[in-house]
Design a protein around this motif. Structure first.
Motif, PDB file in Angstrom:
ATOM      1  N   LEU A  16       0.644  -1.009  -0.053  1.00  0.00           N
ATOM      2  CA  LEU A  16      -0.005   0.000  -0.063  1.00  0.00           C
ATOM      3  C   LEU A  16       0.986   1.134  -0.230  1.00  0.00           C
ATOM      4  O   LEU A  16       0.663   2.267  -0.852  1.00  0.00           O
ATOM      5  CB  LEU A  16      -0.853   0.206   1.388  1.00  0.00           C
ATOM      6  N   VAL A  17       1.734   1.232   0.827  1.00  0.00           N
ATOM      7  CA  VAL A  17       2.685   2.450   0.812  1.00  0.00           C
ATOM      8  C   VAL A  17       3.534   2.611  -0.460  1.00  0.00           C
ATOM      9  O   VAL A  17       3.454   3.616  -1.016  1.00  0.00           O
ATOM     10  CB  VAL A  17       3.909   2.225   2.097  1.00  0.00           C
ATOM     11  N   GLU A  18       4.000   1.482  -1.106  1.00  0.00           N
ATOM     12  CA  GLU A  18       4.570   1.700  -2.334  1.00  0.00           C
ATOM     13  C   GLU A  18       3.730   2.083  -3.442  1.00  0.00           C
ATOM     14  O   GLU A  18       3.973   2.802  -4.360  1.00  0.00           O
ATOM     15  CB  GLU A  18       5.144   0.541  -2.736  1.00  0.00           C
ATOM     16  N   GLY A  19       2.451   1.458  -3.442  1.00  0.00           N
ATOM     17  CA  GLY A  19       1.537   1.979  -4.336  1.00  0.00           C
ATOM     18  C   GLY A  19       0.881   3.425  -4.305  1.00  0.00           C
ATOM     19  O   GLY A  19       0.901   4.157  -5.514  1.00  0.00           O
ATOM     20  N   LEU A  20       0.922   3.927  -3.129  1.00  0.00           N
ATOM     21  CA  LEU A  20       0.125   5.323  -2.944  1.00  0.00           C
ATOM     22  C   LEU A  20       1.548   6.212  -3.416  1.00  0.00           C
ATOM     23  O   LEU A  20       1.353   7.227  -3.984  1.00  0.00           O
ATOM     24  CB  LEU A  20      -0.134   5.862  -1.569  1.00  0.00           C
TER      25      LEU A  20
END
Length: 278
Positions: A16-20
């Motif tokens: 999620l961190v990487e996608g955002l």
């Protein structure tokens, strides 16, 4: 927009961190081990939610990561002017607690959803089925040791979901208004029995793996040997028993939200075959 992700180094938090971040959003990743987080440059890494909340627009709530601070974090989010909460709950959040083994590992799926709903803020609750990695981690030691996976109820079924798919839906919950006010049930694309799930692993590894149904006493012994409690074993057994006569739920939410099918179990196993290597 600035999004706070709790449980940032977890199975859902990290993608999620990487996608955002890839979507150009300012991310504050909360982790107790900031020196080893290994996030992309530009991600703000903080070691407490309190330090991350000022000026934040939205928060991803991971109840296991937050522990006893969960209710206080929701209240603090309101005080700091946070607009949206996305809660990581579970498909079985409404089941009796005796059939929720993850509660004994620190998850509070029912509570995190209810706190988000009652917060007065915009909210989304994600209700995923069993994580693919959780299934793999449970069976990997036996597969490394031999060709038999022992457990309860060979015909019990689940529709395991890949953690990256959960994270991708979570990102959409932050980046669009499409999911606001929804409890989103997320599963993999197919319900499979324990026997079928293990057979797929065998096909990928080119090994004659098979699932052997064993007594509940043996299941308890294996879990306690692995450091888990008898109560965890009983909850796991009860959870599976509920799907012996009623196949596990399968939804199409991942495809409808992301515009692509959820990743199937065989593909995930192929991509993570190293987890079963001796």
């Amino acid at each position: 927009m600035t999004i706070v992700v709790t449980g940032a180094t977890g199975a859902v938090g990290r993608p999620l961190v990487e996608g955002l971040h890839a979507a150009g959003v300012a991310v504050r990743a909360v982790t107790r081990h900031p020196d080893t987080a290994g996030f992309p440059a530009g991600v703000s890494i903080v070691d407490s939610v309190g330090a991350a909340l000022p000026g934040a627009s939205a928060v991803f709530l991971n109840s296991r990561a937050l522990g006893e601070d969960l209710v206080d974090v929701v209240a603090a989010a309101r005080r700091h002017g946070v607009k949206r909460l996305v809660a990581l709950s579970a498909l079985n959040a409404d089941d009796d607690f005796s059939r929720q083994p993850s509660r004994l590992r620190g998850d509070r799926n029912k509570e995190v959803e209810q706190y988000a709903v009652d917060s007065g803020l915009q909210w989304v609750s994600l209700r995923p089925a069993a994580f693919a990695a959780t299934v793999a981690n449970m069976w990997a030691p036996q597969i490394k040791a031999g060709d038999t996976v022992g457990g309860p109820y060979a015909t019990a079924s689940i529709a395991p979901i890949v953690e990256a798919d959960i994270a991708a839906v979570a990102a959409r919950a932050f980046l669009t208004d499409d999911l606001v006010g929804r409890k989103v049930e997320l599963t993999g694309p197919q319900a499979m029995t324990n026997t079928e799930l293990v057979a797929v692993i065998g096909e990928v590894l080119d090994r004659p793996l098979h699932y052997q149904q064993v007594s509940n006493d043996v299941v308890r012994q294996r879990f306690t040997t692995a450091g888990l409690s008898p109560e965890f074993a009983d909850a796991y057994i009860a959870m599976l028993a509920a799907t012996v006569d009623t196949p596990a739920l399968v939804t199409t939410e991942v495809e409808e939200i992301l515009g692509r099918p959820a990743e199937p179990w065989p593909q995930w196993v192929s991509e993570h075959r190293h987890q079963f290597a001796s």
